[in-house]
Design an enzyme around this catalytic site. Sequence first.
Site, mmCIF file in Angstrom:
data_model
loop_
_atom_site.group_PDB
_atom_site.id
_atom_site.type_symbol
_atom_site.label_atom_id
_atom_site.label_comp_id
_atom_site.label_asym_id
_atom_site.label_seq_id
_atom_site.Cartn_x
_atom_site.Cartn_y
_atom_site.Cartn_z
ATOM 1 N N CYS A 1 4.036 -31.347 -23.661
ATOM 2 C CA CYS A 1 2.595 -31.561 -23.800
ATOM 3 C C CYS A 1 1.957 -30.210 -24.067
ATOM 4 O O CYS A 1 2.111 -29.283 -23.256
ATOM 5 C CB CYS A 1 2.046 -32.168 -22.512
ATOM 6 S SG CYS A 1 0.244 -32.320 -22.436
ATOM 7 N N ASN A 2 1.249 -30.076 -25.176
ATOM 8 C CA ASN A 2 0.611 -28.808 -25.508
ATOM 9 C C ASN A 2 -0.421 -28.390 -24.465
ATOM 10 O O ASN A 2 -0.479 -27.228 -24.050
ATOM 11 C CB ASN A 2 -0.081 -28.914 -26.873
ATOM 12 C CG ASN A 2 0.894 -29.088 -28.007
ATOM 13 O OD1 ASN A 2 1.405 -30.177 -28.247
ATOM 14 N ND2 ASN A 2 1.175 -28.016 -28.727
ATOM 15 N N THR A 3 -1.244 -29.334 -24.052
ATOM 16 C CA THR A 3 -2.294 -29.033 -23.081
ATOM 17 C C THR A 3 -1.703 -28.586 -21.752
ATOM 18 O O THR A 3 -2.180 -27.623 -21.142
ATOM 19 C CB THR A 3 -3.199 -30.265 -22.864
ATOM 20 O OG1 THR A 3 -3.776 -30.645 -24.111
ATOM 21 C CG2 THR A 3 -4.306 -29.961 -21.880
ATOM 22 N N TYR B 1 -4.587 -35.487 -21.095
ATOM 23 C CA TYR B 1 -4.811 -34.304 -20.267
ATOM 24 C C TYR B 1 -5.871 -33.392 -20.881
ATOM 25 O O TYR B 1 -6.510 -32.614 -20.192
ATOM 26 C CB TYR B 1 -3.518 -33.503 -20.124
ATOM 27 C CG TYR B 1 -2.502 -34.053 -19.149
ATOM 28 C CD1 TYR B 1 -2.667 -35.295 -18.520
ATOM 29 C CD2 TYR B 1 -1.356 -33.326 -18.850
ATOM 30 C CE1 TYR B 1 -1.726 -35.789 -17.644
ATOM 31 C CE2 TYR B 1 -0.401 -33.808 -17.962
ATOM 32 C CZ TYR B 1 -0.580 -35.040 -17.363
ATOM 33 O OH TYR B 1 0.369 -35.524 -16.490
ATOM 34 N N GLY B 2 -6.024 -33.477 -22.194
ATOM 35 C CA GLY B 2 -6.901 -32.552 -22.914
ATOM 36 C C GLY B 2 -8.361 -32.591 -22.497
ATOM 37 O O GLY B 2 -9.110 -31.648 -22.754
ATOM 38 N N CYS C 1 -0.502 -31.385 -30.643
ATOM 39 C CA CYS C 1 -0.369 -32.348 -29.542
ATOM 40 C C CYS C 1 0.890 -33.150 -29.805
ATOM 41 O O CYS C 1 1.129 -33.581 -30.942
ATOM 42 C CB CYS C 1 -1.592 -33.270 -29.483
ATOM 43 S SG CYS C 1 -1.430 -34.642 -28.306
ATOM 44 N N ASP D 1 5.150 -35.765 -20.154
ATOM 45 C CA ASP D 1 3.993 -35.634 -21.031
ATOM 46 C C ASP D 1 2.871 -36.490 -20.476
ATOM 47 O O ASP D 1 3.096 -37.378 -19.646
ATOM 48 C CB ASP D 1 4.346 -36.086 -22.461
ATOM 49 C CG ASP D 1 3.143 -36.015 -23.407
ATOM 50 O OD1 ASP D 1 2.428 -35.005 -23.356
ATOM 51 O OD2 ASP D 1 2.918 -36.967 -24.169
ATOM 52 N N SER D 2 1.678 -36.239 -20.966
ATOM 53 C CA SER D 2 0.518 -37.040 -20.572
ATOM 54 C C SER D 2 0.536 -38.364 -21.320
ATOM 55 O O SER D 2 -0.446 -38.747 -21.956
ATOM 56 C CB SER D 2 -0.768 -36.281 -20.912
ATOM 57 O OG SER D 2 -0.836 -36.071 -22.314
ATOM 58 N N HIS E 1 1.624 -36.062 -29.167
ATOM 59 C CA HIS E 1 1.360 -37.430 -29.632
ATOM 60 C C HIS E 1 1.264 -37.507 -31.163
ATOM 61 O O HIS E 1 1.586 -38.524 -31.768
ATOM 62 C CB HIS E 1 0.039 -37.964 -29.060
ATOM 63 C CG HIS E 1 0.105 -38.464 -27.649
ATOM 64 N ND1 HIS E 1 0.191 -37.616 -26.565
ATOM 65 C CD2 HIS E 1 0.086 -39.721 -27.141
ATOM 66 C CE1 HIS E 1 0.207 -38.339 -25.456
ATOM 67 N NE2 HIS E 1 0.147 -39.623 -25.777
#
Length: 263
Positions: free
Chosen positions: A74-76, A43-44, A184, A11-12, A186
């Site tokens: 990570c969604n992005t 990352y977004g 996200c 993940d970011s 997070h």
Amino acid sequence: MISSNPIGVFDSGIGGISIWKELINHLPNENTIYLADSKNAPYGDRSKQEIIDLCVKNTELLLKKNCKIIVVACNTATTNAIDFLRATYKVPFIGIEPAIKPAALQTKSNAIGILATKGTLTSELFHSTSKKFTAGITVIEKVGEGLVPLIESDKIESIEMEQLLKKLLHPMLEKKIDYLVLGCSHYPFLIPQIKKIVGEGIKIIDSGEAVAKQTKAILLKNNLLNTCTTTSAHYLYSNANITTLTHLVKNISKSAKIAYLDF
């Protein structure tokens, strides 16, 4: 591929720990390796090509560590890079995207909120999914700008976080949403703070459990499920300060090993 090889997760930053937690709960026999690319978070805010390049870097490190499957927590990263990753590497990839479908199908007020990064909300995958399920429904999208840096800095319960969440959530409350989708990885760490603002009447949805179930299904399909019942090994690496990562993980697993790694 050997079934006892680890599940790789990246993940970011530390947000994917919300996904990793579900993975180790649903797959207790599995070994895991987690990469927190906190140095490059969030990352977004990055271009599509930058996101792909970072995902390639993370993937290749996990493959060097013999991971049998990779969870893009990570969604992005999922919405911008998973098609490229699947086309480039033979290992199975599990992605994560906002749980728009259950919110859209279950809403009674015909209004749902989506809190996500700019990279997710502007992606083609997000738009195609949203268009497919939200016809006739009011969708209030908010870019959670500033949330990830506060989480990465261990300021989840800070005054700054409370003020920022109120600013982001109040427009959704004015539109009478009854479902809030967290887009996200997070953001699940903010659920207690979010509930203080939106109350118990709004259902909050994240994708952690769905990702864990899909990972298990793909492992079974590929005969990669680890049936060994010896104690699982969990190694978590961050390329930034490990304080926040350590703080989050200690409440989830006492045996997990956390270290700084320059990647």
